[in-house]
Design a protein around this motif. Structure first.
Motif, PDB file in Angstrom:
ATOM      1  N   ILE B 109     -15.073  14.096  15.129  1.00 59.94           N
ATOM      2  CA  ILE B 109     -14.585  13.418  13.905  1.00 59.94           C
ATOM      3  C   ILE B 109     -13.149  14.034  13.920  1.00 59.94           C
ATOM      4  O   ILE B 109     -12.009  13.333  13.623  1.00 59.94           O
ATOM      5  N   MET B 112     -10.998  12.569  16.211  1.00 59.84           N
ATOM      6  CA  MET B 112     -10.533  11.304  15.851  1.00 59.84           C
ATOM      7  C   MET B 112      -9.499  11.150  14.711  1.00 59.84           C
ATOM      8  O   MET B 112      -9.004  10.129  14.373  1.00 59.84           O
ATOM      9  N   THR B 113      -9.373  12.219  14.094  1.00 57.15           N
ATOM     10  CA  THR B 113      -8.706  12.300  12.683  1.00 57.15           C
ATOM     11  C   THR B 113      -7.149  12.464  12.876  1.00 57.15           C
ATOM     12  O   THR B 113      -6.650  13.645  13.395  1.00 57.15           O
ATOM     13  N   LEU B 118      -1.728  13.534   5.654  1.00 55.32           N
ATOM     14  CA  LEU B 118      -1.982  14.738   4.797  1.00 55.32           C
ATOM     15  C   LEU B 118      -0.812  15.704   4.727  1.00 55.32           C
ATOM     16  O   LEU B 118      -0.669  16.253   3.648  1.00 55.32           O
ATOM     17  N   VAL B 348     -14.111   7.579   5.438  1.00 57.91           N
ATOM     18  CA  VAL B 348     -12.811   7.202   6.041  1.00 57.91           C
ATOM     19  C   VAL B 348     -13.041   6.406   7.208  1.00 57.91           C
ATOM     20  O   VAL B 348     -14.142   6.222   7.723  1.00 57.91           O
ATOM     21  N   PRO B 349     -12.409   5.225   7.306  1.00 60.92           N
ATOM     22  CA  PRO B 349     -11.131   4.906   6.439  1.00 60.92           C
ATOM     23  C   PRO B 349     -11.045   3.929   5.729  1.00 60.92           C
ATOM     24  O   PRO B 349     -10.514   3.335   5.096  1.00 60.92           O
ATOM     25  N   ARG B 353      -8.886   1.863   2.728  1.00 69.30           N
ATOM     26  CA  ARG B 353      -8.564   0.441   2.765  1.00 69.30           C
ATOM     27  C   ARG B 353      -8.814  -0.252   1.646  1.00 69.30           C
ATOM     28  O   ARG B 353      -8.010  -1.156   1.345  1.00 69.30           O
ATOM     29  N   LEU B 369      -1.976   2.027   2.390  1.00 59.30           N
ATOM     30  CA  LEU B 369      -2.832   2.435   3.297  1.00 59.30           C
ATOM     31  C   LEU B 369      -2.479   3.849   3.855  1.00 59.30           C
ATOM     32  O   LEU B 369      -3.488   4.763   3.846  1.00 59.30           O
ATOM     33  N   MET B 370      -1.075   4.158   4.099  1.00 53.20           N
ATOM     34  CA  MET B 370      -1.010   5.447   4.558  1.00 53.20           C
ATOM     35  C   MET B 370      -1.054   6.164   3.670  1.00 53.20           C
ATOM     36  O   MET B 370      -1.409   7.518   3.753  1.00 53.20           O
ATOM     37  N   MET B 373      -4.522   7.334   2.978  1.00 55.57           N
ATOM     38  CA  MET B 373      -5.123   8.200   4.292  1.00 55.57           C
ATOM     39  C   MET B 373      -5.217   9.672   3.967  1.00 55.57           C
ATOM     40  O   MET B 373      -5.949  10.488   4.340  1.00 55.57           O
ATOM     41  N   VAL B 380     -12.723  14.605   3.272  1.00 53.72           N
ATOM     42  CA  VAL B 380     -13.712  15.161   4.270  1.00 53.72           C
ATOM     43  C   VAL B 380     -13.654  16.882   4.113  1.00 53.72           C
ATOM     44  O   VAL B 380     -14.624  17.309   4.235  1.00 53.72           O
ATOM     45  N   ILE B 381     -12.211  17.309   4.140  1.00 52.15           N
ATOM     46  CA  ILE B 381     -12.332  19.003   4.039  1.00 52.15           C
ATOM     47  C   ILE B 381     -12.976  19.177   2.600  1.00 52.15           C
ATOM     48  O   ILE B 381     -13.607  20.213   2.569  1.00 52.15           O
ATOM     49  N   GLY B 382     -12.478  18.475   1.561  1.00 53.17           N
ATOM     50  CA  GLY B 382     -13.104  18.606   0.322  1.00 53.17           C
ATOM     51  C   GLY B 382     -14.635  18.672   0.427  1.00 53.17           C
ATOM     52  O   GLY B 382     -15.279  19.690  -0.119  1.00 53.17           O
TER      53      GLY B 382
END
Ligand code: NA
Ligand code: NA
Ligand code: NA
Lengths: 119, 395, 395, 119, 395, 119
Positions: B109, B112-113, B118, B348-349, B353, B369-370, B373, B380-382
Motif C-alpha cells: 500500500i 501505491m500511495t 498531504l 482510500v480512494p 471520491r 478530489l485532490m 486525498m 491511513v496513518i491515523g
C-alpha cells in the motif's frame, strides 16, 4: 481501564502524533524551498525547478539529442488512451518524460553487449 | 465381494460431507455465498472479499481438514502440533498469527500511495486524526454492551478506521477469535462508503459550506516526497513503538516508490508480493469464520453486535471528520471545504471520491478530489497510530 | 478522572521511544540515514542499501519490537521461542539464518548472467581466480590484528569477493554477529568500485599495456551455453561440496536462462522471486546492526576495523587481478590487456565497465567491455568457491 | 590453523577449481565445434550456423510465410529505441528473430480456442 | 609449513566429492543428465522436468548437504531437527511435506483453465470419469506384483491420472519414499502423450467413428462460468472431503479468473506464485531421488516397476476413455466422436490436441479441439477426485 | 482391503461425483437460460446477450464515444499477430472488446490525479 479514559488518551495521542508530523513537514518543506531559491544550491533545486516549471513537450519544436521520436510518441499516446478508457478527445499527451531505467542493470548490460556483439 | 463393496461405500459415505453437515454449516455456507455475491456482482472490495468468502466456504464444508480451529485455541500455541496436524489453511494462517501478512500488505500500500497532496497541505493530517474518533467512540459503545472484553471491544472499534489490514493486524493480536466477523464487517463497510457517507455529510454541512472551492495545491518537490516516509516513520514509531510493523512497512513501501532508485522492488512490493499475501490473508481470515464458532454460546449475538457497532464506527468517523472540517472552515475564514473531512476515515480512494462527488453536487465547478486525498491518506496513518495505541493500552 | 488520564498518558510516555532512546540509538539512526542518503542520492547499490539502511533504522527506534537480537544469541537456536516472541523482522530473518535467501538471490543472478564472454575466452577464469587473493590476503591481515576469531576474519575477508549475497551467506554461517557491518561494508565498497579501482589499475600498468586492443570474441553456440552451467555446477560442487547452495542455485538460474524452454521460470527467478527475497534479506540484515551491538565492548572497534579491512580487501583483489593480467599480457605476447584483470573481483557489471573506461582513456579505439565481462562473471564463480573453501576450513 | 596456510590452501583450491573448469570448457567447446563442422550432424549444427551466419533481416526483401510484418517491425523498433534511452540515430534494428513461445502453454491454447470460437 | 599445507589440502580432498563419489551416485547423475536432456532438447514438460532433474543432480553430488533424506525418515517428523540440520532443499521440501505446494500449483492451474467447453457439453465429464480407470486398473496391477504396499500402489496408480501436481500431492501423503521416481515417471509420460495415445486410439476406433464431425458448442454465459467453480467445489468436497486442498484451490483459481473482479490476484496466481512454487516443488521432488535410495534393497526393482506400471496406467486410461467414447457414440446415435474420450486422462492441453490431430487425419474437415477440451479439463477434476478417494481409503 | 474393491469403489465414487456435477450444471444452466429469456430480467441477460449476439467490430462503421481508435487497433493487431506466430494472412482482428480495468484501483486514481494536476 475505564473506556472513556481509553478514548480520551487514544484521541490525544493520535492528535499529538499527527500534529508533530505536521510540524516536521512544515519545517522541512520550508527549509527545502528556501534552499531551492538560493542560486548556489544546485543539487535539489534542479529537481524542484523541474517540477514547477514543466513545459508541455509540444512546445519543444527542436527535438534534443536524447528526446523521443514521433513514432514512439504515437505508440505511447495510443497506450495511454487505452488505459484511460476513452478516446483521445478528452486530453492529449502534453508531456512525456523518460524516467530512470527500471530494468535490472545486468539485463541492460547484457542487452547492450548483445547489440555491440552484432555491430 | 458385494458385501465388501457396499461396506466400503458405506464407510466413505459416513466420512462424506453430506453425512456430517449441520444446519450451522449450511448457514455459514449460505453466508459465504452471499459475501461472494457481494464481492463479484456488487464489486464490494473484491480483492479481499473474494478470498475471504471462499475461505469461509472451504472452512464450512465438513471434514475438509483445511483448517483446524482447535489448534489455534491452545495457550500457548503449539507450533509443533500445527506442523504435524495442520491443514493447508492452518499453515498459511501462520502468516496471520505471526503478524507477517498485514505489514507486507502495508508495504504494498505504501508503494501505491502518493502522499503528495498531504505534503502540499499538511493540515489535512488533522482531519485524518479527527476521523479516528470513529474508532475510540465505538470503543465506549462496545464496552457499554458488556458482551465484550476490552480487547474484543478494541478490535471491533478498529473497524471504524476503515482500513482492512490494520483491523486484521490488531484483531489477530487482541482478539483472534473475532477475526472472521471483524474482517468481513470491515471490508463490507469499506465497500459501502459511497452509501454510508453522503447522507451524514449532507446533514452536517450547509450548502454554502459544500460549495467552497479550495485553491489549488502547490506542487511538491521530489525531495519533500522522499523525506516524508522517513520523517513519519521515525516520529510515529518513537511516539507509539507498537505501531512499528504497520507504519514501518507502509513508509518503507513509500520510500521504494519515491526514492526512484529501486523501481524493481517498488514494482514487486505493489504487485507480486502484495497479491500473494492478499490471497493467503483473505483465504485464512475467511476460514476462521467456521460453524464451530457459531455454535459457541453467545458468538451469534457477538457477530450481530459487531455488524451493528461496525456501522456505528463508520458513521461516527465520518461525522467527526466532517465536524472537524467545519471547524477548519471557520478558522480558515471559509477557505476549507468541510466535505474533505469525511475522507479522513481512510478507505482510500473511495472516501476521497465521495467527497469529490458530494462537493460537485453542490457546485458543479467544485473539484475536491485532490484536496480530499490528503485527509484520505492521513487517515491511513491515523488509524495505524490508533491501532498502536490500542495495542499498547489493551495488549 | 483527570488523574486516570494523566496516569495513562504517563504510562504511554514511559513506553514511548522518546523516553527510551539512548545516544547509541541516535548514532545508529544517523548512520542509517547516512546510508539511505548514499543509496538514494548517490545511487550506491540502492537495491540492497535502501532495505538494509531502512532495516537498520527500524531496529534502532527503541521498543519497536521488530527485531530481538537476544533470540539469536541462544546456542542452539530456540526456534519455538523465535515463533512465540519474535517480531516481524525476527521471523523474516529466519530466511537468512536458515541460509535460504542468498541462494535464491543467486538463482536470480544466474538467470540474469550471460556467461557467453567467459565461454568464448575461458582463460578469463584465471583472472577471476587471481582476484580472489583479495579475500585470502585480507584474511591474513584480519587475523594479524588479534581482534577477530578465524571465523570472523574469514567473514571480513569475503568482502574482498565484491559479491554481496556471498558475503551475507558466509557471514551468516561463520560470524552472524558481524552480519550488519559486513553487509554494509560489502555493498558500500561494491558501489565505490569506480572510485577505488582506477588509481590502482593505472599505477600497476604502463600506458602501452592499457592501449592493447584485444581481438573480438568468437560467437558462442547455444549448446555451449547450455552445457556451461551443468559442467560448472558438477565440477565445483565435486571439488568444494560446501559451495553447493550458492553454485548450485547460480547455475540452475543460468540453465533456466540458457535452456530457453522454461521462460516462465526464468522470468520469475530474475524478477518476482529475487525482488521479494532482496526486500526481506536487506531489511533483516540491516536490522542486525542495532544499538545493542554497538554497546558490546569492542564492537565499535571491530566495526571500524571491518571498514578498513574491507577496503584493503578490495584493493588487494583489484591489484592481484591486474598483476595476473600483466602476467597473461606477457605470456600471450601482448595480446591480453591487463586492465581486464581488475574485473575479476566480481561487482558485476560495474568492474567490467571500469576496465572499459580506463582502457578507453588510454586508447579511444579500445573496447574492453566484452572482454572484461569474462573475468567479471568468473569472479562470481571464484568468490563462491572461495566462500566454500573458507566454510570448509573454518566452519 | 595458521592464517598463511588458509590463504595458500584457499588460493590453491580456487585456482584448481577454475583451471578444471577451463579444461572442461575447452574440451567440450572443441568437441561441439568439430561436430558442427561435420555435414552429417544436423541437430545442433543448425543452432550454431544460426549464430554464426546470421544475416541482417533487411536483406530479406521477400517476406517468407512466417516472417514479421513491417508494422510490427516499426513497433519493435520504437520499443527498442525507447529501451536504449536514445533516438534511433545511433543504430537500426538489423535483425529480428522470433524466439520460442514464452507464454504458458495453456494460455496460448485458451487464446487459440477463443479465436476459433469466434470464427 | 609445507607439511601443514599438504595436510590441509589432504583434509579438503578427503571431504571433496571426488573422494566420496560412488557408482550409484554416478548412475543417478547420468540419469539426471538424461532427464535434463529430455526436458531441454526434447521439450518433455520442461517447466517441471528441468527443476526436477536439476534437483536430482544436486542431491547426488556427494556431501553437498542440500538434502538430508535421513531427516525425513523419522516417525514422527522432527521439525526442530530439520530446522537445525536441514540444508536448503530440506527446508524448501517442507512445502511438499506439509502439502502446500501442490494446492498452490492447482490455484494457478485453475486460473489458467477455461471450463467453458465443459459447461457447454457437461456429458464430457463422463469421459473425464471413465479415463480414471487408468488409475484404478493400475492399482490392481501394482498390488498383484506383491512388491508394494497398498499406499505405494495407490501412489503409482495415480500416474495414470496424467496430472503431475496431483501425483506429487498424493504420493507425498501416501508413499513419500517413492516421490522421486513417481514424479519423474508422471511428467515423462505426460510429455509422451502424443506418442502413447494415437496407436491406442486408432486400434480401438473405426475410421467411420473417427470421421464424426461434432456440432459446434453453444456459447456459455459469464454467469454460468462464475457458478461452475463454486458448484464443483461444494459438491466434490462434500462427496470426498479429502480432496479439498486440490479441488478447493483449483476452483478458487478458476473463480479468480471468471469473476473478472480480481484481475490482480488472477495474474499473480497464474504467474509469480505458480512459478515460484514450481521451482521449489521441482527442485525438492527431484532431490528425493538420491543415491541413498537406490542403495536400499529392492528400490531399483521398484523404480523399474514404476516405469512399467506408469506406462500401463496411461494406456489403460486412454483406452477406457476411448471405449467410453464409443459407448457415447452409440447412445448419442453417432453424434459424439469417440476420439475425444482419450483426452479424459488430463495432460491438458496435450491430450486434447492429440484428439484433434487424430481426428483431422481421418477427416480433414474435422475440428475436435474444443470438444476434446471438455473431457480434458474434466480429467483434471476426475483425477483430483480419484486422489481424494485413494487418500480416504488408503491414507 | 482387496484391491478389486478399491478399484470398484474408486470408479463408482468418481462416476457418482462427476454425474452429480453434470446434474447441477444442466439444472443451473437451464435456469439461467430461462431467466435470460424473460424480458423483465436485466442484470444477467445483458451479459448473456453480449456473449450470444456479439457482432464483429468491423461492422461498426460509426465509432461510438467510448470506442477504440484505429491507431490502437493497428498496434493491437500487430501484437496479436506476433503472439500467434504467423503473419496476419490467416485471420484478422474481428472483435476487440475492452475488458475491465486490471490495474490496481489506487494506481488508476493516482494516474488520474496526475493528469488532473496537469490540466
Ligand atoms: Na483510517
Ligand atoms: Na568475486
Ligand atoms: Na486426470
Amino acid at each position: 481501564m475505564n473506556s472513556l479514559i481509553v478514548t480520551l488518551v487514544g484521541m490525544f495521542v493520535v492528535f499529538c502524533a499527527l500534529l508533530l508530523i505536521i510540524l516536521c513537514i512544515v519545517i522541512y518543506s520550508r527549509l527545502i524551498r528556501i534552499k531551492a531559491q538560493k542560486p548556489n544550491n544546485h543539487e535539489y533545486s534542479s529537481v524542484k525547478q523541474n517540477n514547477n516549471v514543466q513545459k508541455p513537450a509540444s512546445e519543444n519544436n527542436a527535438l534534443p539529442a536524447d528526446s523521443i521520436s514521433p513514432e514512439l510518441l504515437a505508440v505511447i499516446t495510443a497506450a495511454v488512451s487505452a488505459c484511460m478508457q476513452s478516446t483521445n478527445t478528452g486530453y492529449t499527451v502534453r508531456s512525456i518524460k523518460r524516467i530512470g531505467h527500471t530494468t535490472p542493470i545486468w539485463n541492460v548490460a547484457g542487452r547492450n553487449e548483445y547489440i555491440l556483439s552484432k555491430l | 465381494m458385494w458385501y465388501d463393496f457396499t461396506n466400503a461405500i458405506k464407510a466413505l459415505a459416513a466420512e462424506s460431507g453430506f453425512a456430517n453437515i449441520t444446519l450451522l454449516h449450511l448457514i455459514m455456507i449460505v453466508l459465504a455465498l452471499f459475501f461472494l455475491y457481494l464481492a463479484i456482482a456488487k464489486k464490494y472490495e473484491p480483492l479481499l472479499l473474494v478470498p475471504i468468502a471462499f475461505g469461509m466456504l472451504l472452512a464450512n464444508l465438513p471434514l475438509g481438514g483445511l483448517m483446524h480451529p482447535e489448534l489455534w485455541d491452545a495457550q500457548p500455541l503449539d507450533y509443533g502440533a500445527i506442523l504435524h496436524n495442520g491443514g493447508l489453511l492452518d499453515l498459511l494462517y501462520l502468516g496471520v498469527k505471526l503478524g507477517i501478512y498485514p505489514p507486507l500488505i502495508f508495504l504494498g500500500i505504501g508503494a501505491m500511495t502518493d502522499f503528495g497532496p498531504l505534503i502540499a497541505n499538511p493540515k489535512s493530517l488533522l482531519l485524518g486524526a479527527a476521523a479516528q474518533f470513529g474508532i475510540f467512540g465505538t470503543y465506549i459503545g462496545a464496552m457499554a454492551f458488556g458482551a465484550f472484553t476490552p480487547q474484543q471491544a478494541g478490535s471491533i472499534a478498529i473497524i471504524g478506521g476503515a482500513d482492512g489490514p490494520t483491523a486484521i493486524w490488531l484483531t489477530s493480536k487482541l482478539a483472534p477469535e473475532l477475526l472472521g466477523p471483524i474482517a468481513l464487517a470491515a471490508y463490507s463497510y469499506m465497500a459501502l462508503v459511497p452509501v454510508i457517507q453522503p447522507p451524514i455529510m449532507k446533514a452536517l454541512t450547509t450548502k454554502k459550506e459544500r460549495e467552497v472551492i479550495m485553491k489549488q495545491l502547490r506542487p511538491v518537490s521530489k525531495l519533500e516526497k522522499i523525506l516524508f516516509p522517513i520523517v513519519v516513520c521515525v516520529l510515529v514509531i518513537l511516539i507509539i513503538p507498537s505501531s512499528a510493523p504497520l507504519v514501518g512497512m507502509l513508509m518503507l513501501g513509500n520510500l521504494f516508490r519515491e526514492s526512484g532508485v529501486v523501481e524493481r522492488l517498488n514494482d514487486t512490493a505493489q504487485n507480486a508480493l502484495i497479491n500473494i499475501v492478499t490471497i493467503f490473508l483473505g483465504l485464512t481470515v475467511g476460514s476462521t469464520a467456521s460453524a464451530d464458532k457459531l455454535s459457541q454460546p453467545g458468538f451469534g449475538i457477538q457477530a450481530l453486535l459487531i455488524i451493528g457497532l461496525g456501522l456505528v464506527a463508520f458513521c461516527i468517523g465520518t461525522a467527526s471528520g466532517v465536524l472537524f472540517g467545519k471547524l477548519m472552515y471557520i478558522f480558515s475564514g471559509g477557505k476549507i471545504n468541510p466535505l474533505i473531512g469525511s475522507a479522513g476515515v481512510s478507505a482510500v480512494p473511495m472516501a476521497a471520491r465521495v467527497s469529490q462527488k458530494v462537493g460537485q453536487e453542490a457546485n458543479p465547478q467544485n473539484f475536491l478530489l485532490m484536496h480530499a486525498m490528503g485527509p484520505n491518506v492521513a487517515g491511513v496513518i491515523g488509524s495505524a497510530v490508533a491501532a498502536g495505541v490500542l495495542l499498547s493500552m489493551l495488549g
